[in-house]
Structure formats: C-alpha cells, structure tokens
Design a protein around this motif. Structure first.
Motif, short mmCIF file in Angstrom:
data_model
loop_
_atom_site.label_atom_id
_atom_site.label_comp_id
_atom_site.label_asym_id
_atom_site.label_seq_id
_atom_site.Cartn_x
_atom_site.Cartn_y
_atom_site.Cartn_z
N ARG A 63 30.02 39.28 33.38
CA ARG A 63 29.14 40.55 32.91
C ARG A 63 28.04 40.39 31.89
NH1 ARG A 63 35.21 43.38 32.78
NH2 ARG A 63 35.31 41.15 31.85
N GLU B 106 40.72 47.04 40.10
CA GLU B 106 39.91 48.32 39.45
C GLU B 106 38.49 47.73 38.97
OE1 GLU B 106 41.80 49.96 36.14
OE2 GLU B 106 43.60 50.56 37.36
N ARG B 107 38.13 46.47 38.75
CA ARG B 107 37.08 45.79 38.53
C ARG B 107 35.94 45.08 39.53
NH1 ARG B 107 35.42 47.79 33.12
NH2 ARG B 107 37.24 47.63 31.80
N TYR B 108 36.79 45.26 40.63
CA TYR B 108 36.10 44.21 41.60
C TYR B 108 34.93 44.89 42.00
CZ TYR B 108 35.84 40.60 44.90
OH TYR B 108 35.56 39.63 45.62
N LEU B 109 34.71 46.08 42.34
CA LEU B 109 33.29 46.47 42.68
C LEU B 109 32.46 46.24 41.66
CD1 LEU B 109 31.47 48.07 44.44
CD2 LEU B 109 32.28 50.10 43.51
N GLU B 110 32.76 46.50 40.28
CA GLU B 110 31.92 46.10 39.26
C GLU B 110 31.39 44.38 39.25
OE1 GLU B 110 31.74 45.53 34.38
OE2 GLU B 110 33.48 46.52 35.21
N TYR B 111 32.38 43.79 39.73
CA TYR B 111 32.06 42.39 39.79
C TYR B 111 30.93 42.09 40.77
CZ TYR B 111 33.23 37.76 42.10
OH TYR B 111 33.18 36.47 42.82
N GLN C 47 28.66 44.22 42.17
CA GLN C 47 27.74 44.79 41.78
C GLN C 47 26.87 43.64 40.65
OE1 GLN C 47 29.07 48.67 40.39
NE2 GLN C 47 28.69 49.56 42.28
N GLU C 48 27.50 43.12 39.76
CA GLU C 48 27.04 42.47 38.86
C GLU C 48 26.45 41.30 39.41
OE1 GLU C 48 26.49 42.40 35.52
OE2 GLU C 48 27.14 44.63 35.44
N ALA D 124 28.69 47.06 47.44
CA ALA D 124 27.89 46.72 46.14
C ALA D 124 26.67 46.47 46.69
CB ALA D 124 28.24 45.26 45.56
N ARG E 91 23.23 42.19 41.24
CA ARG E 91 22.21 42.27 40.12
C ARG E 91 21.46 40.94 40.05
NH1 ARG E 91 22.08 41.19 35.10
NH2 ARG E 91 24.51 41.22 34.87
N GLN F 172 33.96 45.54 49.64
CA GLN F 172 33.75 45.92 48.22
C GLN F 172 32.17 45.40 48.00
OE1 GLN F 172 35.06 48.47 46.95
NE2 GLN F 172 36.31 47.69 45.21
#
Length: 429
Positions: free
Chosen positions: A256, A278-283, A285-286, A342, A289, A338
C-alpha cells in the motif's frame, strides 16, 4: 493407572458417537484399537487437560505442538480418518451441547475428567500467537508476516529446497521439485508476457525467486516488496550473487506504500491470502493503481469452497493461532468479483489444485528427511506445526476442500485493446 488406552477409547467413542478408526497408546504403555492402524500416542495426561479446557481443534493443536500428542505410522492416513471423524462431520455430527443431553456422554466426560488428573489448565505452547484478530492494519500485517516468515531462512531452506519458492509448483508427471518450481515461475512470466525493458512489481516477493527469474530469464527490471526482514536480507544476497543488483530491488515495504508506478506487470504469488476479506477490494484497487493501462496482473491465490451462508465462515483455529495469523481464504468467485470491482478485466482463471497437493507432500518429505536439523534450526514445536500444517493441507487439496488458482487480469485501456492473443493459452503477447 491401568489400561488407560481402553478407557480413553471408550470415552472417545462415546463423545464422537462413532468407532475410533485409529489405535491408541496411552502414557502407561497400554494400547487399544484396530491392529495395524496408525497409532495416536497420548504421551501424558496433560494432553487430556488441554482438550478439556479448549475443546475442539485448538485443544488438539496445543497438545500436538507441545508434543503431548503424536502419530506413529501413516501420518496422512491418520489425518484423513481423524479429519473425517472430527472436523468434517457436518450436519451428521452432534454439537457438544447436544451430545451432553445423552447420559452415556455425560458419563464419558466424567471419566475423561478422572483420567485427566488435576483440573489445572496447561499454558499454551510458546509458538501460539495471542493477539487481536483480523485487524489488517500495516502494523498488524507486519507482525503476522513476521510470525510466519521470520523463523529462520535456514529452516525454510530445509523445507523448500534450493528454489526457496513457498507456493504451489507446476508439475510434469515425474519432475523434481526444483524443476516444477522453475516451471511455475516461467508460467507466471509467460502469462504476464514479460519482455526486456519492462518493469515488474512482485508483491510479497518472499526470498526473491520470482524477481530473480524474471530479471535473469526475461530481462525485466523488478521491484520486490515483502514485510519480512529476514526474507529481504536473504533475497538481496541472492540478487547480488546472481549479479542482478542493477535490475532487481528488494524492499521491506507494504504494497500500500508503493508510489513509484506505473508498472508493466504485477505478480502476486501466495500473498493475497494475508490481505483479509475487509481489505481485499483495497488490495485490488492498489494493484490497479500501480499498473499502466494495458498492464497485466497475475494473482496466484489459495481458495476455499463457498458456503451457503458466507456469514458462518470462520478461520481455522490451528492455522490462525500457529501458522498464518490473520490469514483468510475466499472462494475464487469472490476474488474474481473483487478484481473486477477494482476495474480489472479478468481474462483467465486456471486451477492448479492437484499441483499444490504434490508440492506439499514434497515439502513434508524434505522436513521429515532432515527432522533433527529442522528442530535445531527453529524449535520442536515449530517443526511440529509445519509438519502437521503441510500434511493436512496436502489432504485438503487432494480432496477438493481447498484449491489454488492463477487469475490473469488486465488493466484494459479505454480502447478495449487487452494486448492478449485470441487464444490466451498460448500466453504470447
């Protein structure tokens, strides 16, 4: 205490509501159960106290790690019959509360209490992790990764062999572990379409094997990130020994916090299991990016079978306490969803479940072949954790209780040109 094994067998069969398929040997030397079957060795009465104070998987795990329980004979055979009896009974199995309505079961519990001795709860083995669960902050993730990976590079060399690849190999019928691991790294490289001059980000780079392979065999520049200090030190030395310091950089860094994109390709091999639901979508998306338009992601990840009610999913107690703290498995369909949420276009999903079963059996064989050295390099408890975890996991892959998948995804540009061939299984760009 005379013939403790027969008394234990009777208690176990009352509690389980089924015949015990393994032989028992108790601390007094007595034995009971089917001749020729794998033998469950109860070395002392403390093992019973562990199971009484923590009924279920965690009590059994503590007894195993502490050396209070052992298995003689066919480890895989014993785990197979015991898992079917204890862990996988599903709707046919009784809960403890239901079982205690049976007078015979209540009598068995009283007998177990008599056999167990003084009602003092034993301390958990020192290898057990005790902390708040599933935080998935940068700090908690680093702590969890350190627990699993910072146990000594020499120990991992015993288990993994010279390749130092801690993920599923890709097997021909009669290949060696080293060849199968090289073939897996080449498969990942081919799916990513690596070419000289490209930049690759290897997320969760481990001991540097993918980074080195990509730079040496495909001429790319690689940044590998890990949260493990010991892995990073080992990987940097390997990179230097290969003469690749101009093309491979190994960082101790959270994915991240990577800010030097975009990259042409990203490999994430056996890392996403640590991310958490809980963090997989953030993963996802990162990683999106960090890729340039047209860039490819290869996500190599263990998957569990979906449940009718996903809210009932819970992390395996033994794995959470002793192996992968805060690790979570998701069904492959959830992972694909997921990644798509993203922004990725998912282009290929390949299941290599049977390959992981074979890989794990080789790792167990490596560990058993050098057991005294492995114990010296870490601890008896840690070595026992790894033997049980890998053998049980091999059976889980063989019986389709868990799987592993390589998901190829693309950050497809607005033009819609994915950069992939019409027949993707050729893996050429």
């Amino acid at each position: 205490m005379a013939d403790a094994a027969s008394r234990l067998r009777n208690v176990a069969e009352q509690l389980l509501g089924a015949p015990l398929p393994v032989r028992l040997r108790a601390w007094d030397g007595s034995e009971a159960g089917p001749p020729g079957a794998p033998t469950l060795v109860v070395r002392n009465r403390r093992a019973l106290r562990r199971m009484l104070f923590k009924p279920g998987e965690l009590g059994l795990a503590r007894a195993w790690v502490a050396g209070d329980l052992d298995i003689e004979g066919d480890l895989y055979g014993a785990l197979a019959v015991m898992s079917g009896l204890i862990w996988e009974r599903g709707e046919d199995g009784r809960t403890l509360a239901q079982a205690l309505h049976d007078p015979a079961v209540r009598a068995a519990v009283r007998e177990l209490l008599r056999l167990a001795g003084p009602p003092v709860p034993p301390a958990p083995p020192r290898e057990e992790v005790r902390r708040p669960r599933h935080l998935h902050t940068r700090r908690s993730d680093k702590r969890a990764i350190s627990h699993h990976y910072d146990v000594g590079n020499d120990f991992y060399e015993v288990v993994l062999g010279p390749s130092m690849v801690y993920s599923c190999a890709y097997w021909e019928a009669d290949g060696t572990l080293e060849t199968a691991q090289r073939d897996k790294l080449e498969l990942v490289s081919a799916k990513l379409g690596l070419r000289p001059g490209q930049r690759l980000l290897d997320v969760g780079c481990g001991w540097g094997s993918m980074a080195i392979h990509a730079a040496r065999e495909h001429g790319v520049s690689v940044v590998g990130v890990t949260l493990s200090q010991e892995q990073a030190a080992f990987a940097r030395k390997r990179v230097a020994d290969e003469g690749l310091t101009d093309r491979v950089e190994i960082r101790v860094q959270d994915y991240r916090d990577v800010r030097d994109g975009p990259y042409d390709a990203i490999s994430s091999i056996g890392m996403a299991e640590h991310v958490g639901a809980e963090r997989y979508l953030e993963y996802a998306q990162e990683l999106y990016r960090l890729l340039k338009p047209g860039g490819r992601l290869l996500n190599h990840q263990i998957a569990r079978r979906p449940q009718l009610d996903e809210s009932t999913y819970h992390v395996d107690e033994f794995i959470d306490a002793y192996v992968f703290p805060d690790g979570e498995l998701a069904p492959v369909g959830t992972t694909v969803t997921q990644l798509e949420r993203a922004g990725f276009e998912v282009r290929d999903v390949e299941s290599i479940r049977e390959h992981y079963a074979r890989t794990l059996r080789r790792w167990v064989a490596n560990l058993e072949a050098e057991w005294p050295r492995a114990v010296r390099l870490t601890s008896p408890g840690r070595a026992r954790v790894w033997r049980l975890y890998m053998a049980a996991s091999a059976l889980a892959f063989e019986h389709n209780r868990i799987g592993v998948n390589q998901v190829l995804a693309v950050r497809t540009p607005d033009s819609g040109a994915s950069g992939l061939p019409l027949r993707t299984r050729t893996w050429n760009s």
